[in-house]
Design an enzyme around this catalytic site. Structure first.
Site, PDB file in Angstrom:
ATOM      1  N   HIS A 189      -0.188  11.321  -1.849  1.00 37.27           N
ATOM      2  CA  HIS A 189      -1.836  11.001  -1.325  1.00 37.27           C
ATOM      3  C   HIS A 189      -2.596  11.967  -0.916  1.00 37.27           C
ATOM      4  O   HIS A 189      -3.723  12.326  -1.458  1.00 37.27           O
ATOM      5  CB  HIS A 189      -1.465  10.094  -0.135  1.00 37.27           C
ATOM      6  CG  HIS A 189      -2.999   9.626   0.720  1.00 37.27           C
ATOM      7  ND1 HIS A 189      -3.695  10.392   1.363  1.00 37.27           N
ATOM      8  CD2 HIS A 189      -3.627   8.495   0.394  1.00 37.27           C
ATOM      9  CE1 HIS A 189      -4.757   9.949   1.890  1.00 37.27           C
ATOM     10  NE2 HIS A 189      -4.877   8.628   1.120  1.00 37.27           N
TER      11      HIS A 189
ATOM     12  N   HIS B 131       0.665  -1.262  -0.216  1.00 36.80           N
ATOM     13  CA  HIS B 131      -0.096   0.309   0.129  1.00 36.80           C
ATOM     14  C   HIS B 131       0.899   1.222   0.018  1.00 36.80           C
ATOM     15  O   HIS B 131       1.461   1.579   0.970  1.00 36.80           O
ATOM     16  CB  HIS B 131      -0.909  -0.188   1.192  1.00 36.80           C
ATOM     17  CG  HIS B 131      -1.980   1.339   1.154  1.00 36.80           C
ATOM     18  ND1 HIS B 131      -1.973   1.949   2.248  1.00 36.80           N
ATOM     19  CD2 HIS B 131      -2.836   1.536   0.290  1.00 36.80           C
ATOM     20  CE1 HIS B 131      -2.720   2.697   2.265  1.00 36.80           C
ATOM     21  NE2 HIS B 131      -3.439   2.879   1.141  1.00 36.80           N
TER      22      HIS B 131
HETATM   23  O1  G3P Z   1      -6.329   2.094  -3.147  1.00 36.81           O
HETATM   24  C1  G3P Z   1      -6.511   1.510  -1.843  1.00 36.81           C
HETATM   25  C2  G3P Z   1      -6.380   2.638  -0.927  1.00 36.81           C
HETATM   26  O2  G3P Z   1      -5.224   3.102  -1.057  1.00 36.81           O
HETATM   27  C3  G3P Z   1      -7.429   3.709  -0.760  1.00 36.81           C
HETATM   28  O3  G3P Z   1      -7.267   4.808   0.139  1.00 36.81           O
HETATM   29  O4  G3P Z   1      -6.609   6.846   1.140  1.00 36.81           O
HETATM   30  O5  G3P Z   1      -5.170   4.910   1.240  1.00 36.81           O
HETATM   31  O6  G3P Z   1      -5.487   6.187  -0.968  1.00 36.81           O
HETATM   32  P1  G3P Z   1      -6.073   5.599   0.320  1.00 36.81           P
HETATM   33 MG    MG Z   2      -4.295   4.628  -2.430  1.00 41.98          MG
END
Ligand code: G3P
Ligand code: MG
Length: 256
Positions: free
Chosen positions: A53, A11
């Site tokens: 992000h 992630h």
């Molecule tokens: O794409 C999965 C996840 O990354 C979505 O949430 O806020 O971490 O981008 P975020």
């Molecule tokens: Mg994401």
């Protein structure tokens, strides 16, 4: 083209092990054995797609202010690693092109999440996908990136520009109308928050042949339970722990 989703997706690169959305994080995910990474894409003021992000620079760089008002050249002067740990000082906010090149070089699959700054959804999708197209022709043997977004305008733009690329319908709570959303944007996956996923969703989606991907799971017991429930992939910050969990759980790697 095959679409081979693994049980573990790093992630924001590997956000628990290295600064999020950086080349160092992507490299670390690969070193830990991840086969895919997810990262977030938005545009600088001058329209260069980068990995970031937040809409603001403050949390993940030593700068301050809105991403949408900084040029790419000025962004490169900021440190995107020291906030995470001194050993990452000097890390920069990568361009999407640099991140794609690295993933392709390492053989990593990609979930490219379009995360437009307010008012820039279509532009972000158009530029990100054009960048991908520039890099893509020489990488025909690499599986295509999965394009996802919370922003339906970005998803619609992606569908219209590159209908051939797989798309993921990214949601927090699973809406009652998830089938309509999946069909409307021609999505191949449903990407859901761990907070809201229920077994009934997994069963219903699997019946329709739609893999469910769950974010963000950092507890190995929870990861194991989700994969056993029939979830295809989990997004994790803790790629090292999750890869170890999978190896220990003999055979869970085969759940998909
Ligand atoms: O794409 C999965 C996840 O990354 C979505 O949430 O806020 O971490 O981008 P975020
Ligand atoms: Mg994401």
């Amino acid at each position: 083209m095959t679409f081979d989703l693994p049980p573990i997706i790093g992630h924001r690169g590997s956000a628990g092990l290295a600064p999020e959305n950086t080349l160092a994080g992507i490299r670390r995910a690969h070193e830990e054995g991840a086969r895919w990474v997810e990262f977030d894409v938005k545009l600088t003021y001058d329209g260069i797609p980068i990995l970031m992000h937040d809409d603001r620079l403050d949390r993940t760089t030593d700068g301050s202010g809105n991403v949408a008002t900084i040029t790419y050249d000025d962004l490169q002067k900021l440190d995107a690693g020291a906030w995470f740990a001194p050993s990452f000082a000097g890390e920069r906010v990568p361009s999407l092109k640099a991140a794609l090149d690295l993933c392709f070089e390492l053989g990593l699959g990609i979930n490219m999440e379009l995360k437009p700054c307010p008012g820039r959804a279509k532009e972000t999708a158009d530029i990100a996908l054009t960048t991908l197209e520039d890099v893509w022709p020489n990488r025909a043997s690499t599986p295509p990136p999965l394009i996802s977004s919370f922003d339906k305008r970005a998803l619609a733009a992606a569908a219209s520009l590159r209908p051939d690329l797989p798309r993921g319908c990214l949601v927090g709570r699973v809406p009652l109308t998830w089938r309509t959303a999946v069909e409307r944007f021609g999505c191949r996956t449903l990407n859901v928050s761990d907070r809201w996923i229920r077994k009934a969703h997994v069963e219903a989606a699997r019946k329709q042949g739609i893999p469910i991907l769950v974010y963000t799971v950092n507890d190995p017991n929870r990861a194991r339970a989700l994969l056993e429930m029939g979830v295809t992939s989990i997004f994790t910050d803790q790629v090292d722990v999750m890869m170890r969990t999978l190896r220990d759980a003999n055979g869970v790697e085969k759940v998909s």
